[in-house]
Design an enzyme around this catalytic site. Structure first.
Site, PDB file in Angstrom:
ATOM      1  N   LYS A 168      22.255  -6.240   9.010  1.00 25.41           N
ATOM      2  CA  LYS A 168      21.984  -7.529   9.627  1.00 25.41           C
ATOM      3  C   LYS A 168      22.590  -7.554  11.026  1.00 25.41           C
ATOM      4  O   LYS A 168      23.730  -7.112  11.237  1.00 25.41           O
ATOM      5  CB  LYS A 168      22.575  -8.659   8.786  1.00 25.41           C
ATOM      6  CG  LYS A 168      22.037  -8.708   7.361  1.00 25.41           C
ATOM      7  CD  LYS A 168      20.562  -9.050   7.321  1.00 25.41           C
ATOM      8  CE  LYS A 168      20.053  -9.163   5.893  1.00 25.41           C
ATOM      9  NZ  LYS A 168      18.653  -9.610   5.819  1.00 25.41           N
ATOM     10  N   ASP A 197      17.892  -6.125  10.958  1.00 26.98           N
ATOM     11  CA  ASP A 197      17.228  -7.375  10.566  1.00 26.98           C
ATOM     12  C   ASP A 197      17.940  -8.533  11.249  1.00 26.98           C
ATOM     13  O   ASP A 197      19.127  -8.773  11.013  1.00 26.98           O
ATOM     14  CB  ASP A 197      17.298  -7.523   9.047  1.00 26.98           C
ATOM     15  CG  ASP A 197      16.537  -8.731   8.526  1.00 26.98           C
ATOM     16  OD1 ASP A 197      15.994  -9.504   9.346  1.00 26.98           O
ATOM     17  OD2 ASP A 197      16.490  -8.915   7.291  1.00 26.98           O
ATOM     18  N   GLU A 223      13.634  -6.099  12.512  1.00 27.26           N
ATOM     19  CA  GLU A 223      12.961  -6.974  11.556  1.00 27.26           C
ATOM     20  C   GLU A 223      13.181  -8.445  11.902  1.00 27.26           C
ATOM     21  O   GLU A 223      14.299  -8.846  12.244  1.00 27.26           O
ATOM     22  CB  GLU A 223      13.517  -6.672  10.164  1.00 27.26           C
ATOM     23  CG  GLU A 223      12.947  -7.494   9.027  1.00 27.26           C
ATOM     24  CD  GLU A 223      13.511  -7.039   7.696  1.00 27.26           C
ATOM     25  OE1 GLU A 223      13.591  -7.879   6.778  1.00 27.26           O
ATOM     26  OE2 GLU A 223      13.869  -5.861   7.565  1.00 27.26           O
ATOM     27  N   GLU A 249       8.339 -11.180   5.582  1.00 27.92           N
ATOM     28  CA  GLU A 249       8.955 -11.893   4.468  1.00 27.92           C
ATOM     29  C   GLU A 249       8.807 -13.408   4.599  1.00 27.92           C
ATOM     30  O   GLU A 249       8.928 -14.119   3.594  1.00 27.92           O
ATOM     31  CB  GLU A 249      10.428 -11.533   4.325  1.00 27.92           C
ATOM     32  CG  GLU A 249      11.337 -12.096   5.410  1.00 27.92           C
ATOM     33  CD  GLU A 249      12.795 -11.736   5.196  1.00 27.92           C
ATOM     34  OE1 GLU A 249      13.547 -12.603   4.721  1.00 27.92           O
ATOM     35  OE2 GLU A 249      13.175 -10.586   5.493  1.00 27.92           O
ATOM     36  N   ASP A 272       5.946  -9.747   1.009  1.00 33.06           N
ATOM     37  CA  ASP A 272       6.748 -10.010  -0.188  1.00 33.06           C
ATOM     38  C   ASP A 272       5.822 -10.557  -1.265  1.00 33.06           C
ATOM     39  O   ASP A 272       5.158 -11.577  -1.066  1.00 33.06           O
ATOM     40  CB  ASP A 272       7.840 -11.026   0.170  1.00 33.06           C
ATOM     41  CG  ASP A 272       8.758 -11.400  -0.971  1.00 33.06           C
ATOM     42  OD1 ASP A 272       8.257 -11.613  -2.092  1.00 33.06           O
ATOM     43  OD2 ASP A 272       9.974 -11.520  -0.748  1.00 33.06           O
ATOM     44  N   HIS A 299       9.527  -6.635   1.405  1.00 30.67           N
ATOM     45  CA  HIS A 299      10.827  -7.306   1.367  1.00 30.67           C
ATOM     46  C   HIS A 299      11.264  -7.573  -0.064  1.00 30.67           C
ATOM     47  O   HIS A 299      10.525  -8.141  -0.859  1.00 30.67           O
ATOM     48  CB  HIS A 299      10.713  -8.631   2.137  1.00 30.67           C
ATOM     49  CG  HIS A 299      11.860  -9.572   1.937  1.00 30.67           C
ATOM     50  ND1 HIS A 299      11.777 -10.692   1.117  1.00 30.67           N
ATOM     51  CD2 HIS A 299      13.113  -9.570   2.439  1.00 30.67           C
ATOM     52  CE1 HIS A 299      12.916 -11.339   1.137  1.00 30.67           C
ATOM     53  NE2 HIS A 299      13.746 -10.682   1.930  1.00 30.67           N
TER      54      HIS A 299
END
Length: 370
Positions: A168, A197, A223, A249, A272, A299
């Protein structure tokens, strides 16, 4: 063909295995509605969906009050017709997360039922493109973790044969993100994939700056750099970034993915199965992405996605986050950092019903035509 005679619905609440924080939110709990469909032959299929802490009650309410009553008496094999009819039953609340999650629980149960009756695993029934898929791990890359913890987890995953790890990003300054990722790159070497992400936290200008920094560290993708509904900004970023842009996602319809692909606004699709509304639309998005020569890297939901990514040819890697261990007897099969899809008929998830009953939020409900 057999008709749907009974539908059962229960929701459980699962605590995350580790603390999960990103740039905009915390993953505080996993509300998991679980839905079982029984047909007139006595066959049963089970599906599910999830939230990350809020909205589970709304999903259960939509299922109970609107969608499940519309299922009773339908022919269970008519999955496409059922999905489309239920979408229009909920036309006033679509396109959106709550409706898509509710549709996903039903659609997944119908696919489980179809596969069980056909005696085939989902990976074969949906396409049978490959026998295994490489894994990358997200569980050790949360935003609150320091560089040392990130390095330790990445080294452990590399030792297990994983292809990469996702981290992240979205610290207040690019220098902070750079320091954390550079420490990982120095530790794992050039061959191990580092994925990032941002969870939609950047403006376009900030995303452009951070993409340049990420390219220097040889990051595999960026992402959700910006709010998912800003396709134009993503198209601008994708046209200028040396790092591939991944989205999906937070998209809830086939058409939203179509718009991204048509505008060249992403180069990796992360559809997703729960948030798109089930296996039926997931496969359509995957095949549409294939037509654009775009990879599908879904995801979350590894227990279900492992079968789907092995059903299609353009899914090169699978996200590893254990989700259902507390309420299932089955585990995803991993050998040398690669996951293999279940070989049993159905979606390949063996539910632990006593554990589900123990963790149930409210009572299990049954719906029949009587």
């Amino acid at each position: 063909m057999a008709r749907i005679e009974k539908v059962e619905l229960v929701m459980v609440d699962l605590a995350p295995k580790v603390e999960r924080k990103d740039a905009i939110q915390a993953f505080v709990s996993q509300e998991t509605p679980i839905l079982s469909i029984t047909d007139s032959d006595g066959a049963v299929g089970t599906g599910y969906c999830y939230t990350i802490g809020t909205g589970g009650g709304a999903v259960v309410s939509l299922l109970s009050e609107t969608l499940i009553p519309a299922l009773i008496g339908r022919q269970a094999e008519e999955i496409e017709a059922i999905w489309r009819d239920l979408l229009f039953v909920t036309h006033a609340t679509a396109v959106g997360a709550v409706t898509s999650l509710a549709l996903a629980a039903i659609d997944t149960a119908l696919w489980d039922l179809r596969c069980r009756k056909a005696g085939l695993p989902l990976s074969k029934m949906a396409g049978g493109a490959k026998h295994a898929v490489p894994l990358y791990s997200t569980e050790g890359g949360w935003l609150q973790l320091g560089a040392e913890a990130l390095v330790d987890d990445a080294l452990a995953m590399r030792e297990r044969g994983f292809s990469g790890s996702k981290f992240k990003i979205g610290k207040p300054t690019a220098a902070e993100d750079r320091a954390r990722l550079a420490a990982v790159r120095a530790a794992v070497g050039d061959e191990y994939r580092i994925l990032t992400d941002a969870n939609q936290c950047f403006s376009l200008s900030e995303a452009l700056l951070r993409a340049d920094m990420l390219a220097e560290i040889d990051v595999g993708w960026l992402e959700e750099p910006m709010p998912a509904d800003d396709i134009g900004a993503h198209a601008t970023l994708a046209g200028r970034s040396r790092v591939p842009i991944a989205v999906g996602e937070s998209l809830y319809s086939i058409s939203q993915f179509k718009d991204y692909l048509q505008q060249g606004a992403c180069s990796i699709v992360q559809v997703d199965v729960a948030r798109i509304g089930g296996i039926t639309p997931w496969l359509k998005v995957a095949h549409m992405a294939e037509a654009f020569n775009v990879s599908v890297c879904p995801h979350f939901l590894m227990e279900l996605h492992v079968s789907l990514v092995c059903a299609v040819p353009n899914a090169p890697i699978l996200e590893y986050i254990p989700q259902l261990d507390e309420i299932t007897a089955s585990r995803i099969q991993i050998t040398g950092g690669q996951a293999s899809p279940p070989s049993e008929p159905g979606i390949g998830i063996e539910w632990d019903w006593p554990a589900i009953e123990k963790r149930a939020v409210g009572e299990k409900r049954a719906f029949t035509g009587g």
